[in-house]
Design an enzyme around this catalytic site. Structure first.
Site, PDB file in Angstrom:
ATOM      1  N   TYR A  55       0.824  -1.204   0.000  1.00  0.00           N
ATOM      2  CA  TYR A  55       0.000   0.000   0.000  1.00  0.00           C
ATOM      3  C   TYR A  55       0.867   1.266   0.000  1.00  0.00           C
ATOM      4  O   TYR A  55       1.479   1.617   1.008  1.00  0.00           O
ATOM      5  CB  TYR A  55      -0.935   0.020   1.201  1.00  0.00           C
ATOM      6  CG  TYR A  55      -1.849  -1.187   1.299  1.00  0.00           C
ATOM      7  CD1 TYR A  55      -2.130  -1.986   0.182  1.00  0.00           C
ATOM      8  CD2 TYR A  55      -2.442  -1.542   2.504  1.00  0.00           C
ATOM      9  CE1 TYR A  55      -2.964  -3.085   0.261  1.00  0.00           C
ATOM     10  CE2 TYR A  55      -3.284  -2.639   2.599  1.00  0.00           C
ATOM     11  CZ  TYR A  55      -3.530  -3.412   1.485  1.00  0.00           C
ATOM     12  OH  TYR A  55      -4.364  -4.508   1.586  1.00  0.00           O
ATOM     13  N   ARG A 209     -16.440  -2.234  -2.980  1.00  0.00           N
ATOM     14  CA  ARG A 209     -15.578  -1.148  -3.475  1.00  0.00           C
ATOM     15  C   ARG A 209     -16.352   0.157  -3.657  1.00  0.00           C
ATOM     16  O   ARG A 209     -16.132   0.906  -4.606  1.00  0.00           O
ATOM     17  CB  ARG A 209     -14.888  -1.585  -4.760  1.00  0.00           C
ATOM     18  CG  ARG A 209     -14.029  -2.835  -4.543  1.00  0.00           C
ATOM     19  CD  ARG A 209     -13.184  -3.183  -5.736  1.00  0.00           C
ATOM     20  NE  ARG A 209     -12.446  -4.432  -5.513  1.00  0.00           N
ATOM     21  CZ  ARG A 209     -11.255  -4.545  -4.919  1.00  0.00           C
ATOM     22  NH1 ARG A 209     -10.665  -3.466  -4.477  1.00  0.00           N
ATOM     23  NH2 ARG A 209     -10.665  -5.718  -4.769  1.00  0.00           N
ATOM     24  N   GLY A 214     -23.562   4.102  -2.137  1.00  0.00           N
ATOM     25  CA  GLY A 214     -24.322   5.194  -2.730  1.00  0.00           C
ATOM     26  C   GLY A 214     -23.856   5.427  -4.158  1.00  0.00           C
ATOM     27  O   GLY A 214     -22.969   4.721  -4.644  1.00  0.00           O
TER      28      GLY A 214
END
Length: 333
Positions: A55, A209, A214
Site C-alpha cells: 500500500y 468497493r 451510494g
C-alpha cells in the site's frame, strides 16, 4: 463496539482496512487526514488495523507506524508481505509478487521498521507466488514466528486446497479475501475450509468497493483508481448493476440503516468468524460503517437481500484477466 476472535486475538467485529489512505483509490490523503481517520477509528473502539507493504509501496505502513506507535498496546496490527514495490532503477517502483523465503523475511524487517514496532501481530502472505511452493513461503513465515517478529500467520486470496497445504506446515490464523454481497467466491469452498480448520475469515472490500455505499461517478474516478480496470465498473456492466440499487436501498430503509451498514451487517450475519475491514478516507464514512455492529437483520430480510445481489445477478467479473491470474481463489463457472 462488539468483539470477535481473529485467530488468537480478540478484536473489534469491524476493523479498519488502511489501504485507502495511501493506495489504489486515487491520490493519497494528507498525513493529517490519515491521522484523523486512524485515531477516530481507535476512539470509536476499532482494535483491528490492517495494512500491507504494497500500500503506497511502504507509505501506508509508515503512516500507521507514525500515528499508532503511542497506542500500540491498544490494537491488533495486521500487515502483509509477498506483494510489494520493487525499484525499477529510474526512481519509480513496480508491483511484484515474490514469495521467496528470503524476500518475505526482508519485507518483514522493513515492515517492522516502518511500523515502528517490535512485532507484527498477524502477518499475511498477500498473494501466493505460484512459482514458489506454498510450503516454502509459509515455512519462512513460521521462522518469523519462532524469532518473535510476528505472532500469527495469515493468507490472502487463496483456495481451500492451498489453505490446507499451508495449514499443514504451520497453523494459519486467518484468511483474507474479498467477500461481500456482490463477491461470493469464498462461499465456493474456502470459507468452509476455514471453518473446518478453525481459521478466522477477514472480508476486504465488504461494501463492494463503494458500490453499495451510494451513487458513484465512475467517469470521475482518478486515473490511478484501481476500479478503472475492474469489469464491474466498465460502463456497460456498471449500468446493469445500477439496476440493483433501488431495491437494495429500499431494503436498507426497511432495515432502518444506511446502505453501507446493510452491506456490513449482511456480512456480520454470515457467521461469528467473519470480520469485515472496510476502508475509507472519511471520518464520517468510518463512523457510519461502524454503526453496522448494531444492525439486526431478520431472516426474511437476509433471504431477500441475498437473492437480490449475488454472483448470478451482478454483471461483470470482479477482476480483469491479469488480476485473476494473480489470485488463487476459487471462481464460479
Amino acid at each position: 463496539m462488539k468483539n470477535r476472535a481473529l485467530g488468537p486475538f480478540n478484536v473489534s467485529a469491524i476493523g479498519l482496512g488502511c489501504m485507502n489512505l495511501s493506495h489504489a483509490y486515487g491520490a493519497p490523503v494528507s498525513r493529517e487526514q490519515g491521522e484523523r481517520v486512524l485515531l477516530a477509528a481507535l476512539d470509536a473502539g476499532v482494535t483491528h488495523f490492517d495494512t500491507a507493504a504494497l500500500y503506497g509501496f511502504g507509505v501506508n505502513e509508515t503512516l500507521v507506524g507514525q500515528v499508532m506507535k503511542p497506542h500500540r498496546q491498544k490494537f491488533t496490527l495486521a500487515s502483509k508481505c509477498g506483494m510489494q514495490g520493487v525499484d525499477k532503477g529510474d526512481g519509480t517502483k513496480v508491483r511484484v509478487i515474490d514469495g521467496r523465503p528470503e524476500t518475505l523475511k526482508k519485507t518483514c524487517e522493513d515492515a517492522l521498521r516502518r511500523l515502528q514496532t517490535e512485532v507484527i501481530d498477524l502477518y499475511y502472505l498477500h498473494r501466493w507466488d505460484k512459482q514458489v511452493p506454498i510450503e516454502d513461503s509459509v515455512g519462512a513465515l513460521s521462522d518469523l514466528v519462532r524469532q518473535g517478529k510476528i505472532q500469527a500467520i495469515g493468507l490472502s486470496e487463496v483456495s481451500a486446497t492451498t489453505l490446507r497445504r499451508a495449514h499443514a506446515v504451520h497453523p494459519i490464523a486467518a484468511v483474507q479475501t474479498e467477500y461481500s454481497l456482490w463477491t461470493r467466491n469464498p462461499e465456493i469452498a474456502v470459507l468452509q475450509a476455514c471453518r473446518d480448520l478453525g481459521v478466522s475469515f477477514v472480508a476486504f472490500s465488504p461494501v463492494a468497493r463503494g458500490f453499495l455505499c451510494g451513487p458513484l461517478d465512475i467517469a470521475g474516478f482518478d486515473a490511478k483508481d484501481i476500479r478503472r480496470s475492474m469489469p464491474r465498473f466498465a460502463p456497460e456492466h456498471h449500468a446493469a448493476n445500477l439496476r440493483l440499487l433501488p431495491a437494495y436501498n429500499a431494503l436498507a430503509h426497511e432495515a432502518g440503516c444506511t446502505p453501507s451498514q446493510l452491506a456490513l451487517a449482511w456480512l456480520l450475519h454470515q457467521g461469528q468468524d467473519i470480520l469485515p475491514i472496510p476502508g475509507t478516507t472519511s471520518v464520517e464514512h468510518l463512523l457510519d460503517d461502524l454503526g453496522a455492529v448494531d444492525v439486526q437483520l431478520e431472516a426474511y430480510l437476509l433471504t431477500r437481500l441475498g437473492a437480490l445481489i449475488n454472483q448470478h445477478t451482478v454483471s461483470g467479473d470482479r477482476y480483469n484477466a491479469q488480476a485473476n491470474s494473480e489470485v488463487d481463489t476459487e471462481t464460479f463457472a
